[in-house]
Design an enzyme around this catalytic site. Structure first.
Site, PDB file in Angstrom:
ATOM      1  N   SER A 130       0.896  -1.010  -0.078  1.00 52.69           N
ATOM      2  CA  SER A 130       0.116  -0.114  -0.214  1.00 52.69           C
ATOM      3  C   SER A 130       1.045   1.363   0.036  1.00 52.69           C
ATOM      4  CB  SER A 130      -0.765   0.061   1.190  1.00 52.69           C
ATOM      5  OG  SER A 130      -0.059   0.185   2.408  1.00 52.69           O
ATOM      6  N   LYS A 131       0.294   2.608  -0.599  1.00 50.72           N
ATOM      7  CA  LYS A 131       1.044   3.507  -0.371  1.00 50.72           C
ATOM      8  C   LYS A 131       1.661   3.821   0.922  1.00 50.72           C
ATOM      9  CE  LYS A 131       1.281   6.955  -3.852  1.00 50.72           C
ATOM     10  NZ  LYS A 131       0.129   6.860  -4.805  1.00 50.72           N
TER      11      LYS A 131
END
Ligand code: GLU
Length: 481
Positions: free
Chosen positions: A253-254
């Site tokens: 995920s970011k």
């Protein structure tokens, strides 16, 4: 051959764990071979560059201790090291390709290019250049050149049919069917060169021997390899590092990948722990050791032990790694690193004997910044639990006797050092007729408000004579010197 590696970030923001891993591998590999580590700034996509981006990258790399031998700030024999300043080299390479017949001008309009779109196997649109301008006659070219806007320049993918063979030190040999590679643009009609072309011109100009980077770039090898071939230069060793997934095994995920190096610095991670942690995202030590100093990493790194399997980002492991590195620092170094993080307003005495303080708390730290979370162990708040423990000890005559004897002994002891203090406390307690917990419990309560806690000698060393005697005196109602 001197090994030369490079890290080639775009100045689009600060470095984060996801993108700095490539720098770690390139640096370790270059240092292992006594070679050069080159820093190149890929700043041609001006719309994505951010102000201060390059400075931030330099700062983050320096803090991590990934020093570069050549780069935009220090220069070097193969510069310039910013793509935006390498126009001359790109122009020369375009000319060389055109002269050798390995590239050609393309005059196609957007509408013509649009008409090359076909439906791929998966139903999605695929746009592959038809090669329309590749076969223009010299007269047609001359005419179009006069008539229209400047052409783009396309690379003429050699041969027809068959596969392009490529090799990767991690992913092995791969072959790509030639028809999957259309004649790609090397220079757009507005004069900007494309990534796959510029990178090769730069890697040639900077004499890069090993291109080590994330697996996301694996699909770029065929085009890049063909450009090396067309420019008559040997291909470098390509080594692509495996995918990094998030902790749950899903796409990173970011938030997970974007832990900025600068943020980790600000909370007090030791840089060596980050380098060590990142080195294990794709590589393993021959003896499967995990906690490795920088020197040990440099000595052990090899592309042979880089695996293809996906790896996972694990913040808990990073924090564990922080603790492991903090555990091996010398007390002097650790004190120096912790000092700037201490909240002196909350813990005004903590810096007086910072070495002794970190000696008490180091086993609890995974970052330097965590010191403030643990300092209350030595500097407890005046809460109810602390007061009632103190009241209980104050009311116990045996405990009071121990504290009086210990207080007298501490008033005179020299030197004020943990080992000496431990034995002085034991002897003084014995003179008061107590031993073991009979000594340590009341003394800990007097000093830190709780019968349990860190080593007494270390606590005393951290408090200093005056503060320790003050605390004992307070519990005895002032009866001790
Ligand atoms: N600027 C590229 C990136 O940040 C570098 C790619 C390469 O290493 O060739 O992904």
């Amino acid at each position: 051959m001197t090994v030369r590696t490079r890290f080639a970030p775009s100045p689009t923001g600060r470095l984060h764990l996801g993108n700095v891993r490539a720098a770690v591998f390139n640096w370790l590999f270059a240092r292992h071979h006594g070679g050069a580590f080159v820093l190149r700034i890929e700043d041609t996509d001006t719309a994505r560059n951010v102000a201060g981006g390059e400075e931030g990258i330099l700062e983050d790399l320096s803090w991590l201790g990934l020093d570069w031998d050549e780069g935009p700030d220090v220069g070097g024999p193969c510069g310039p090291y910013r793509q935006s300043e390498r126009g001359v080299a790109y122009a020369a390479a375009v000319e060389a390709l055109l002269e050798a017949g390995r590239a050609y001008p393309c005059f196609c309009s957007d509408a013509e290019l649009e008409s090359d779109t076909t439906e791929g196997k998966d139903g999605r649109d695929v746009r592959r250049y038809s090669g329309r301008c590749r076969h223009l006659t010299a007269a047609e070219r001359a005419h179009l050149e006069q008539a229209g806007p400047p052409p783009a320049i396309r690379f003429a993918v050699p041969g027809t049919g068959g596969d392009v063979e490529i090799a990767d030190a991690v992913f092995g040999s791969l072959s790509v069917p030639r028809e999957e590679l259309d004649d790609f643009v090397v220079r757009r009609s507005d004069g900007r060169v494309t990534y796959n072309f510029a990178v090769v011109v730069d890697d040639i100009g900077m004499e890069i021997t090993h291109v080590i980077r994330g697996v996301g770039h694996l699909s770029n090898i065929p085009k890049q390899a063909l450009v090396f071939d067309a420019l008559g230069r040997a291909r470098p060793v390509f080594a692509h590092l495996p995918t990094v997934l998030g902790k749950d095994g899903r796409k990173l995920s970011k938030r997970e990948g974007a832990s900025a190096v600068a943020e980790l610095r600000d909370v007090g991670y030791p840089p060596d722990a980050i380098v060590n942690y990142l080195s294990l995202l794709g590589w393993s030590h021959p003896e499967e050791r995990e906690v490795l100093s920088r020197e040990e990493l440099v000595a052990a790194i090899s592309l042979d032990r880089v695996g293809k399997s996906d790896t996972q980002m694990d913040p808990e492991k990073l924090s564990w790694m922080g603790g492991q590195h903090i555990a091996t620092e010398s007390l002097g170094d650790l004190a120096r690193h912790v000092r700037p993080f201490v909240d002196v307003e909350r813990f005004p005495g903590a810096l007086d004997r910072v070495e002794a303080v970190v000696d008490v708390l180091r086993s609890r730290l995974s970052t330097y910044g965590e010191i403030n979370r643990h300092l209350p162990l030595i500097y407890p708040a005046r809460d109810e639990a602390v007061s009632s423990a103190r009241a209980e000890v104050a009311a116990d005559p045996a405990a009071a006797r121990v504290l009086e004897r210990v207080g007298e002994a501490l008033a005179a002891v020299e030197p004020w050092e943990a080992d000496v203090l431990s034995s002085v406390v034991r002897d003084a307690g014995a003179r008061a007729g107590a031993r073991g917990a009979g000594i340590f419990h009341p003394l800990r309560v007097a000093l830190i408000g709780s019968p349990k806690g860190p080593d007494l000698g270390k606590i005393l060393a951290a408090l200093g004579r005056e503060e320790a005697l003050g605390r004992i005196r307070a519990i005895l109602g002032g009866r001790v010197v």
